[in-house]
Structure formats: structure tokens, C-alpha cells
Design a protein around this motif. Structure first.
Motif, PDB file in Angstrom:
ATOM      1  N   TYR A 209       0.852  -1.183   0.000  1.00  0.00           N
ATOM      2  CA  TYR A 209       0.000   0.000   0.000  1.00  0.00           C
ATOM      3  C   TYR A 209       0.890   1.235   0.000  1.00  0.00           C
ATOM      4  O   TYR A 209       1.750   1.379   0.874  1.00  0.00           O
ATOM      5  CB  TYR A 209      -0.895   0.033   1.238  1.00  0.00           C
TER       6      TYR A 209
ATOM      7  N   TYR B 210       0.869   5.122   0.558  1.00  0.00           N
ATOM      8  CA  TYR B 210       0.050   6.170   1.142  1.00  0.00           C
ATOM      9  C   TYR B 210       0.617   7.567   0.931  1.00  0.00           C
ATOM     10  O   TYR B 210      -0.060   8.546   1.252  1.00  0.00           O
ATOM     11  CB  TYR B 210      -0.117   5.928   2.645  1.00  0.00           C
TER      12      TYR B 210
ATOM     13  N   ARG C 172      -2.804   4.382  -2.751  1.00  0.00           N
ATOM     14  CA  ARG C 172      -3.796   5.099  -1.960  1.00  0.00           C
ATOM     15  C   ARG C 172      -3.508   6.604  -1.900  1.00  0.00           C
ATOM     16  O   ARG C 172      -4.062   7.301  -1.051  1.00  0.00           O
ATOM     17  CB  ARG C 172      -3.834   4.521  -0.540  1.00  0.00           C
TER      18      ARG C 172
ATOM     19  N   SER D  75     -15.217   5.569  -3.236  1.00  0.00           N
ATOM     20  CA  SER D  75     -14.110   4.657  -2.966  1.00  0.00           C
ATOM     21  C   SER D  75     -14.207   3.378  -3.793  1.00  0.00           C
ATOM     22  O   SER D  75     -13.191   2.752  -4.102  1.00  0.00           O
ATOM     23  CB  SER D  75     -14.055   4.309  -1.472  1.00  0.00           C
TER      24      SER D  75
ATOM     25  N   ARG E 111     -12.058   3.111  -7.043  1.00  0.00           N
ATOM     26  CA  ARG E 111     -10.596   3.004  -7.061  1.00  0.00           C
ATOM     27  C   ARG E 111     -10.164   1.977  -8.103  1.00  0.00           C
ATOM     28  O   ARG E 111     -10.818   0.955  -8.296  1.00  0.00           O
ATOM     29  CB  ARG E 111     -10.070   2.558  -5.696  1.00  0.00           C
TER      30      ARG E 111
END
Length: 447
Positions: free
Chosen positions: A176, A178, A207, A216, A219
Motif C-alpha cells: 500500500y 500512502y 492510496r 471509494s 478506485r
């Protein structure tokens, strides 16, 4: 909501604000009246910020000294200009005393993400490899074997990798991202992850892209980076139960690894009870209730496909695939029907998404927890319990409990916290990083 007006989390918790309001340091040491730390003697060594470095306010510097990993933009004494995204920047207090090195973020509330506190530091493959080995050693010590196949391997700042987390799902890794600053080292990190963990394949979920909460579901899917491609139904094991996950899914693979302790708590208290599981998703909490001996389990979720995956998970775990009643649609409407029909539950489990929309009805965890708590309280049996979960970082514990208490009292019930849990050990949180404690799991008894 009528509880205390919600505060902006960054304003309420930023190092600068905390320093001004409390006049105390991170460990309670008196700071005086805004003068900060005692001045060093003239003979003391004072390493200065290198050219194009960053100087912080004293309030922010105190938190960085305590181990906080972020520098907010308003904490800079002067703007940073001409610095490339992800570049390493030296950080200092107002007097120029060295605080460490950080990665630069050109946009957003967080302008710097701390990398190291030492005076001389190179962010290279050797440093990354050492941190990966330390993270692996930590998990080997604290993560039980029953969870090793579905666990977090790297938890961002706590493991020394700003803006990056890495999860294991079976033989695949899911990264992930961020923070855009992570782009400066991801290319180096990926082969190191292969070296240390030898996965079959690695995927990346970005993200950093701006997606509104209500969108969301739009995505993009995770990007395949290296190795084999993962099947859409990959089986992983957690504590003897089996779950089908999809590491390419845009929002979640289908199993929230951070809620592991909450699921264990549900199994512990489910025996002989009628359980209602709201926002049930793929049924991970329901499986725990079934295995824990619940007499009746009812799942409510907006998506019919979530119920289908729950049945698959039950079957994969050797449980009755029809063990749970599956209701699709708006949680509030179902709760109102239960209230009107005087249907009661001994245990209500509620883990709502931060934001959801079902046929025009919206729910926001930031604004509507009191309404949700009130609707739940009407269907809880006498002396029944509620396991309430909040995973929105911007919803403080004070606001969360205030909303739950307000809603319960509006329904004539008094909510009392009788147990709680948080993040498991593979999600460590730096001591001076209150923003990192985003998950709140409270077991409430409704009197």
C-alpha cells in the motif's frame, strides 16, 4: 451531532498545537512559558541544518524529538522550495539543532516524513534491508503461527518505511502506497522484499490518489509489479479459519488484517447468543461467531456479493455455508424493521465503513455514529452487548465514545465499556504518534 463539536484532527493533534496548549513536553516535562528546551551552553556541539534543510517551530520539534514521524506544513519556520518530491531533507529545531532526516512531500498536510534521527544517514538498499530484517524479526516473535499467512509485514513509519505498508496474503505480497514520497524508494524496496520474503508475486495498491469517500468503490485495482499473477480467489488462513481473498481488489482483498483481535473477541463471547452482524462485508466476524457457538447469526450488508463470499468462507472453513441469515440493503431500514417487530439480539457487532451510500441513503462514520448507536440500542436484548468498531483515523476516541453514549441514551439505554482492544502486534504504533492509533474496538454492555 450534539456531542462536543468535532475538531479537526490535525489541529487538535498537531505537534505545534499540542505544544502551545499544554505547555508540557511529550513526557510531561515542564516547558516553561513558550521558551522551549533550556539553551545549550556555548561550548555544546550544535550540528546545523544543511543547505535547503527544514527548520521547525519548537512545539513541533518537541514532538519530533519524542518520535512523532510527521511534520505538518504549518510547523515549518520557512517554506521549502526547489526540493524534488521524495528528496531527503535535514530537519532542525529553531536553533538549528539537528533532529533527523525526512522525505519531502510537495502537497498535503504532511510536508515531511521522518526517516532517521542520526546526523549522518544514507537511505539506501543497505538501510532498507536492515529495517526489513528487523520488521521480520518482530513478526516472528509476536505474530502467532495461525496468523502468519495473513499478516502485516511492514507498517509504515513504525517499521521505518514512510508512506508504505506491506501485507502478506498467502504467498503474495500487497504493497500500500500512502504517500507520493514513497516513489523515491519503491523501486529499490521491491527487489528487497523479494529477497527477504520470497513471495510468488507482488501487487501495489496506490492510496495517494484523491478519491472521495463516496466514490471509494471507483478506485482502480491493484497493479501487478512482479512474479506470478494471483488468482481472484486466493485462500488464506487465519487462526484455523479459511478466507478467500483477492489481492487485486480496489478497496480491500476481503479480510481486514488489523481487526484480528476484535474477531477473536467476538468468538470468545458468542457462545449461546443471537448475533447481529452489521456491515458484514465478507463475513469474517460472522465466521468467528459461528465457530464460537452462536445460536443464530444474521448478516446485513449492502452488497449481495458479500454474502456470497461469506458462504464461500464458511464452506472453506468446514462450517455450514447456510449458518448465517443474509439480509441485503440499508442497515438503518433493517434495524427499524427489527425494532417494529420487537426482534432482539444478544450481541450486535458493528464495523461500518467510513462512508457508505445505499439507494440514496448515506452514512458517515464521522457524523452519524450517534444515530447508528441509537438504532442499534433499540434491538439489543436486556443485558445485551455491542461490539462497536471505528476505523476512521479522523474520528477520535473521545468523539467515538461520545457519539455511542449519546445515541444509546437517546434510546433509553446506558452504554458501558466492559472490554476493548486495538491493533495487533504486526501493526505497531510509535509511542508519540497518537494519529497512528486509528482503530478503536469497544465492547459495550447496554444497561
Amino acid at each position: 451531532m450534539s456531542v462536543e463539536k468535532k475538531r479537526n484532527v490535525r489541529d487538535a493533534r498537531s505537534p505545534e498545537t499540542a505544544g502551545r496548549e499544554q505547555k508540557r513536553g511529550h513526557a510531561g516535562a515542564r516547558q516553561g512559558t513558550g521558551k522551549g528546551r533550556p539553551r545549550k551552553p556555548d561550548t555544546a556541539f550544535r550540528p546545523r541544518v544543511r543547505q535547503r534543510g527544514a527548520k521547525l517551530t519548537e512545539g513541533a520539534a518537541r514532538w519530533i524529538r519524542a518520535g512523532h514521524p510527521w511534520v505538518f506544513r504549518e510547523a515549518l519556520l520557512r517554506p521549502l522550495e526547489g526540493i524534488a518530491p521524495g528528496a531527503m531533507v535535514a530537519v532542525a529545531d529553531p536553533e538549528g539543532n539537528h533532529l533527523g532526516h525526512a522525505l519531502y512531500e510537495p502537497e498535503g498536510a504532511v510536508v515531511l516524513r521522518m526517516l532517521a534521527r542520526s546526523l549522518d544517514f544514507n537511505w539506501n538498499a543497505e538501510a532498507m534491508l536492515a529495517r526489513l530484517h528487523a520488521a521480520k524479526t518482530h513478526r516472528a516473535r509476536y505474530v502467532e503461527d495461525g496468523f502468519s499467512g495473513a499478516a502485516r509485514l511492514v507498517h509504515a513509519d513504525a517499521d521505518g518505511f514512510p508512506g508504505v505498508a506491506v501485507d502478506r496474503y498467502g504467498e503474495f505480497l500487497l504493497i500500500y502506497k500512502y504517500a507520493s514520497a514513497a516513489d523515491s524508494y519503491l523501486d529499490q524496496l521491491i527487489p528487497l522484499l523479494e529477497q527477504v520474503y520470497q513471495p510468488a508475486g507482488i501487487y501495489l495498491q496506490d492510496r495517494t490518489r484523491a478519491v472521495a469517500a463516496e466514490d471509494s468503490h471507483k478506485r482502480p485495482p491493484a497493479t501487478h509489479l512482479t512474479g506470478k499473477t494471483a488468482p481472484p480467489e486466493l485462500e488464506v488462513e487465519e487462526d484455523g479459519l479459511k478466507f478467500l481473498v483477492d489481492v487485486t481488489a480496489p478497496v480491500s482483498p476481503g479480510l481486514f488484517l488489523d481487526l484480528r483481535e476484535g474477531r477473536r473477541l467476538v468468538e470468545k463471547i458468542a457462545s449461546g447468543r443471537k448475533v447481529l452482524n452489521l456491515f458484514s462485508f465478507t463475513g469474517a466476524l460472522a465466521l468467528r461467531a459461528v465457530r464460537g457457538g452462536a445460536t443464530d447469526v444474521t448478516n446485513i450488508d449492502a452488497a449481495a456479493r458479500s454474502h456470497a463470499r461469506c458462504r464461500q468462507n464458511l464452506a472453506a472453513s468446514g462450517l455450514d455455508p447456510e449458518a448465517c441469515e443474509a439480509l441485503t440493503g440499508d442497515v438503518f431500514k433493517h434495524l427499524e424493521r427489527f425494532r417494529q417487530r420487537d426482534r432482539r439480539f444478544d450481541l450486535v457487532v458493528v464495523d461500518p465503513p467510513p462512508f457508505s451510500t445505499v439507494k440514496g441513503s448515506t452514512f458517515s462514520a464521522l457524523d452519524d455514529w450517534n444515530q447508528l448507536a441509537q438504532a442499534i440500542a433499540h434491538v439489543v436484548a436486556p443485558a445485551g452487548e455491542v461490539l462497536a468498531v471505528a476505523n476512521a483515523a479522523s474520528l477520535t476516541e473521545e468523539e467515538f465514545l461520545g457519539a455511542v453514549g449519546e445515541g444509546s441514551l437517546a434510546a433509553g439505554r446506558n452504554a458501558r465499556v466492559i472490554a476493548e482492544c486495538g491493533l495487533p502486534p504486526d501493526f505497531p504504533v510509535l509511542a508519540a504518534f497518537p494519529e497512528g492509533k486509528y482503530l478503536k474496538v469497544k465492547l459495550l454492555s447496554l444497561a
